[in-house]
Scaffold this motif. Structure first.
Motif, PDB file in Angstrom:
ATOM      1  N   SER A 158      22.750  87.880  27.001  1.00 20.94           N
ATOM      2  CA  SER A 158      21.962  88.530  25.947  1.00 20.94           C
ATOM      3  C   SER A 158      20.908  89.450  26.555  1.00 20.94           C
ATOM      4  O   SER A 158      20.165  89.045  27.452  1.00 20.94           O
ATOM      5  N   GLN A 159      20.843  90.669  26.063  1.00 21.38           N
ATOM      6  CA  GLN A 159      19.773  91.577  26.479  1.00 21.38           C
ATOM      7  C   GLN A 159      18.407  91.003  26.123  1.00 21.38           C
ATOM      8  O   GLN A 159      17.438  91.162  26.880  1.00 21.38           O
ATOM      9  N   GLN A 160      18.328  90.331  24.980  1.00 20.40           N
ATOM     10  CA  GLN A 160      17.038  89.854  24.508  1.00 20.40           C
ATOM     11  C   GLN A 160      16.471  88.743  25.392  1.00 20.40           C
ATOM     12  O   GLN A 160      15.303  88.797  25.800  1.00 20.40           O
ATOM     13  N   THR A 161      17.290  87.737  25.704  1.00 21.71           N
ATOM     14  CA  THR A 161      16.772  86.657  26.540  1.00 21.71           C
ATOM     15  C   THR A 161      16.623  87.096  27.997  1.00 21.71           C
ATOM     16  O   THR A 161      15.743  86.615  28.709  1.00 21.71           O
ATOM     17  N   TYR A 162      17.466  88.027  28.430  1.00 23.06           N
ATOM     18  CA  TYR A 162      17.336  88.568  29.784  1.00 23.06           C
ATOM     19  C   TYR A 162      15.998  89.286  29.930  1.00 23.06           C
ATOM     20  O   TYR A 162      15.341  89.191  30.964  1.00 23.06           O
ATOM     21  N   GLY A 163      15.585  89.977  28.879  1.00 26.04           N
ATOM     22  CA  GLY A 163      14.284  90.637  28.904  1.00 26.04           C
ATOM     23  C   GLY A 163      13.144  89.641  29.015  1.00 26.04           C
ATOM     24  O   GLY A 163      12.167  89.876  29.740  1.00 26.04           O
ATOM     25  N   ARG A 164      13.258  88.502  28.321  1.00 26.35           N
ATOM     26  CA  ARG A 164      12.212  87.470  28.415  1.00 26.35           C
ATOM     27  C   ARG A 164      12.158  86.890  29.824  1.00 26.35           C
ATOM     28  O   ARG A 164      11.091  86.600  30.356  1.00 26.35           O
ATOM     29  N   GLN A 165      13.348  86.703  30.423  1.00 26.62           N
ATOM     30  CA  GLN A 165      13.393  86.198  31.796  1.00 26.62           C
ATOM     31  C   GLN A 165      12.709  87.170  32.754  1.00 26.62           C
ATOM     32  O   GLN A 165      11.968  86.750  33.650  1.00 26.62           O
ATOM     33  N   ASN A 166      12.946  88.450  32.565  1.00 30.75           N
ATOM     34  CA  ASN A 166      12.290  89.441  33.420  1.00 30.75           C
ATOM     35  C   ASN A 166      10.778  89.458  33.224  1.00 30.75           C
ATOM     36  O   ASN A 166      10.028  89.688  34.187  1.00 30.75           O
ATOM     37  N   ARG A 167      10.327  89.191  32.012  1.00 28.52           N
ATOM     38  CA  ARG A 167       8.879  89.111  31.811  1.00 28.52           C
ATOM     39  C   ARG A 167       8.290  87.926  32.565  1.00 28.52           C
ATOM     40  O   ARG A 167       7.170  88.005  33.096  1.00 28.52           O
ATOM     41  N   ALA A 168       9.042  86.822  32.625  1.00 28.30           N
ATOM     42  CA  ALA A 168       8.599  85.669  33.413  1.00 28.30           C
ATOM     43  C   ALA A 168       8.514  86.036  34.895  1.00 28.30           C
ATOM     44  O   ALA A 168       7.574  85.627  35.595  1.00 28.30           O
ATOM     45  N   ARG A 169       9.472  86.803  35.398  1.00 31.13           N
ATOM     46  CA  ARG A 169       9.431  87.251  36.786  1.00 31.13           C
ATOM     47  C   ARG A 169       8.184  88.104  37.037  1.00 31.13           C
ATOM     48  O   ARG A 169       7.491  87.930  38.051  1.00 31.13           O
ATOM     49  N   GLU A 170       7.912  88.997  36.118  1.00 31.69           N
ATOM     50  CA  GLU A 170       6.765  89.887  36.297  1.00 31.69           C
ATOM     51  C   GLU A 170       5.455  89.123  36.323  1.00 31.69           C
ATOM     52  O   GLU A 170       4.515  89.498  37.039  1.00 31.69           O
ATOM     53  N   LEU A 171       5.371  88.017  35.575  1.00 32.43           N
ATOM     54  CA  LEU A 171       4.166  87.193  35.580  1.00 32.43           C
ATOM     55  C   LEU A 171       3.896  86.593  36.952  1.00 32.43           C
ATOM     56  O   LEU A 171       2.754  86.272  37.283  1.00 32.43           O
ATOM     57  N   LEU A 172       4.959  86.438  37.758  1.00 32.77           N
ATOM     58  CA  LEU A 172       4.807  85.897  39.113  1.00 32.77           C
ATOM     59  C   LEU A 172       4.886  86.992  40.170  1.00 32.77           C
ATOM     60  O   LEU A 172       5.074  86.703  41.358  1.00 32.77           O
ATOM     61  N   GLY A 173       4.743  88.221  39.735  1.00 26.97           N
ATOM     62  CA  GLY A 173       4.686  89.327  40.682  1.00 26.97           C
ATOM     63  C   GLY A 173       6.019  89.798  41.200  1.00 26.97           C
ATOM     64  O   GLY A 173       6.076  90.512  42.217  1.00 26.97           O
ATOM     65  N   LEU A 174       7.118  89.438  40.514  1.00 29.58           N
ATOM     66  CA  LEU A 174       8.458  89.835  40.933  1.00 29.58           C
ATOM     67  C   LEU A 174       8.921  91.054  40.152  1.00 29.58           C
ATOM     68  O   LEU A 174       8.560  91.230  38.983  1.00 29.58           O
ATOM     69  N   GLU A 175       9.757  91.872  40.781  1.00 26.68           N
ATOM     70  CA  GLU A 175      10.344  93.011  40.089  1.00 26.68           C
ATOM     71  C   GLU A 175      11.378  92.530  39.078  1.00 26.68           C
ATOM     72  O   GLU A 175      12.057  91.519  39.301  1.00 26.68           O
ATOM     73  N   PRO A 176      11.549  93.230  37.965  1.00 32.57           N
ATOM     74  CA  PRO A 176      12.611  92.860  37.026  1.00 32.57           C
ATOM     75  C   PRO A 176      13.991  93.048  37.642  1.00 32.57           C
ATOM     76  O   PRO A 176      14.187  93.931  38.473  1.00 32.57           O
ATOM     77  N   ARG A 177      14.905  92.195  37.263  1.00 34.99           N
ATOM     78  CA  ARG A 177      16.290  92.321  37.705  1.00 34.99           C
ATOM     79  C   ARG A 177      17.051  93.224  36.752  1.00 34.99           C
ATOM     80  O   ARG A 177      16.653  93.420  35.613  1.00 34.99           O
ATOM     81  N   SER A 178      18.187  93.752  37.219  1.00 31.83           N
ATOM     82  CA  SER A 178      19.075  94.562  36.393  1.00 31.83           C
ATOM     83  C   SER A 178      20.449  93.905  36.364  1.00 31.83           C
ATOM     84  O   SER A 178      20.887  93.314  37.359  1.00 31.83           O
ATOM     85  N   PRO A 179      21.166  93.985  35.235  1.00 30.63           N
ATOM     86  CA  PRO A 179      22.522  93.423  35.183  1.00 30.63           C
ATOM     87  C   PRO A 179      23.440  94.101  36.189  1.00 30.63           C
ATOM     88  O   PRO A 179      23.215  95.251  36.596  1.00 30.63           O
ATOM     89  N   ALA A 180      24.479  93.383  36.589  1.00 31.34           N
ATOM     90  CA  ALA A 180      25.503  93.976  37.454  1.00 31.34           C
ATOM     91  C   ALA A 180      26.096  95.194  36.770  1.00 31.34           C
ATOM     92  O   ALA A 180      26.200  95.252  35.540  1.00 31.34           O
ATOM     93  N   GLU A 181      26.503  96.166  37.546  1.00 31.03           N
ATOM     94  CA  GLU A 181      26.971  97.428  36.977  1.00 31.03           C
ATOM     95  C   GLU A 181      28.247  97.277  36.157  1.00 31.03           C
ATOM     96  O   GLU A 181      28.579  98.145  35.346  1.00 31.03           O
TER      97      GLU A 181
END
Length: 275
Positions: free
Chosen positions: A163-186
């Motif tokens: 899901s794009q929606q939950t993947y976006g929430r996961q990336n926000r969690a990464r950003e809270l810990l100073g990590l870059e957002p991930r991107s889906p496989a091409e």
């Protein structure tokens, strides 16, 4: 990535990994959680191990899901289809090694857009990270429309898809810990639920439940471990395995109790009796 390139990607993986789990997934922990989630979903439909019915997996890969589920539900007949011939051959090898007769577990080369290699309708149709390989919303909708025609009225569709929606929430969690957002496989195009969910309803496929069945696992794998590991995802980290075991245990008593932060969701749908 163009459709033919996506197909070539999976053909290469099938040739390289054969009957191994690695042909369809990078991490065995996520696969265990997918099997657990599918098993629990099937039990919502099949009220006894001896209950009969026809099951179709669209995008069966090398047969791991069908094999495991056939062991849990011995009275169901399973058919798997995949558009990679090498995957289908590997699935047959997995089945034969397990000593399961083709009359109970059969595999065919077929395309989700066509489903011409199978006859009739099925009581349960399921996918597992299959439809994300269609690279546009419209292609995903077309595939779901084809699949809907293969479900008996009152039957069920179960989809494990990203899901794009939950993947976006996961990336926000990464950003809270100073990590870059991930991107889906091409080669993946994750579900946009604002597009897909209304389409399901238009087809008479009512979404009864959406389960976030691996949030804790994914938080460990894609957020917490990278946060303490120089940003690197480590599929074999012991914290990931522990998160899998805890996540499965909690899911059996409190589904969705861990939030919507996993990149895969289980969509549990029932087809209208008149559809």
């Amino acid at each position: 990535m163009e459709p033919e390139d996506i197909k070539n990607h999976w053909r290469d993986w099938s040739v390289t990994h054969g009957t191994s789990l690695r042909a369809t997934t990078k991490t065995p922990t996520a696969k265990e959680m997918e099997i657990d989630a599918l098993t629990r979903a099937f039990r919502r439909i099949v009220d006894a191990p001896e209950a009969t019915g026809r099951v179709l997996e669209v995008g069966c890969g090398n047969g791991q899901n069908c094999l495991r589920l056939a062991g849990v539900f011995p009275a169901l007949n399973f058919t798997g289809v995949d558009y990679i011939g090498e995957m289908v051959a590997a699935a047959m090898a997995v089945r034969d090694a397990a000593g399961i007769d083709a009359s109970r577990l059969d595999f065919h080369e077929d395309d989700a857009m066509v489903l011409g290699a199978v006859d009739g309708q099925f009581d349960i149709v399921f996918t597992d990270r299959c439809l994300i390989n269609f690279n546009t919303d419209d292609l995903q909708k077309q595939a779901i429309s084809t699949i809907a025609e293969r479900i008996v009225p009152g039957g069920h569709l179960i989809m494990i898809e990203n899901s794009q929606q939950t993947y976006g929430r996961q990336n926000r969690a990464r950003e809270l810990l100073g990590l870059e957002p991930r991107s889906p496989a091409e080669f993946n195009h994750f579900f946009d639920e604002e597009v897909i969910l209304p389409h399901l309803e238009e087809l008479g496929l009512h979404v009864l439940d959406i389960e976030d069945f691996l949030s804790l696992h994914d938080l460990a794998l894609y957020v917490l471990v990278p946060a303490i590991n120089g940003g690197v995802v480590d599929y074999d980290h012991p914290l990931v395995e522990a998160a899998m075991r805890l996540n499965i245990g909690l899911s059996n008593t409190m589904p969705d109790g861990l939030g919507a932060l996993g990149q895969n969701r289980l969509y549990f749908c029932r087809k209208s009796a008149g559809a």
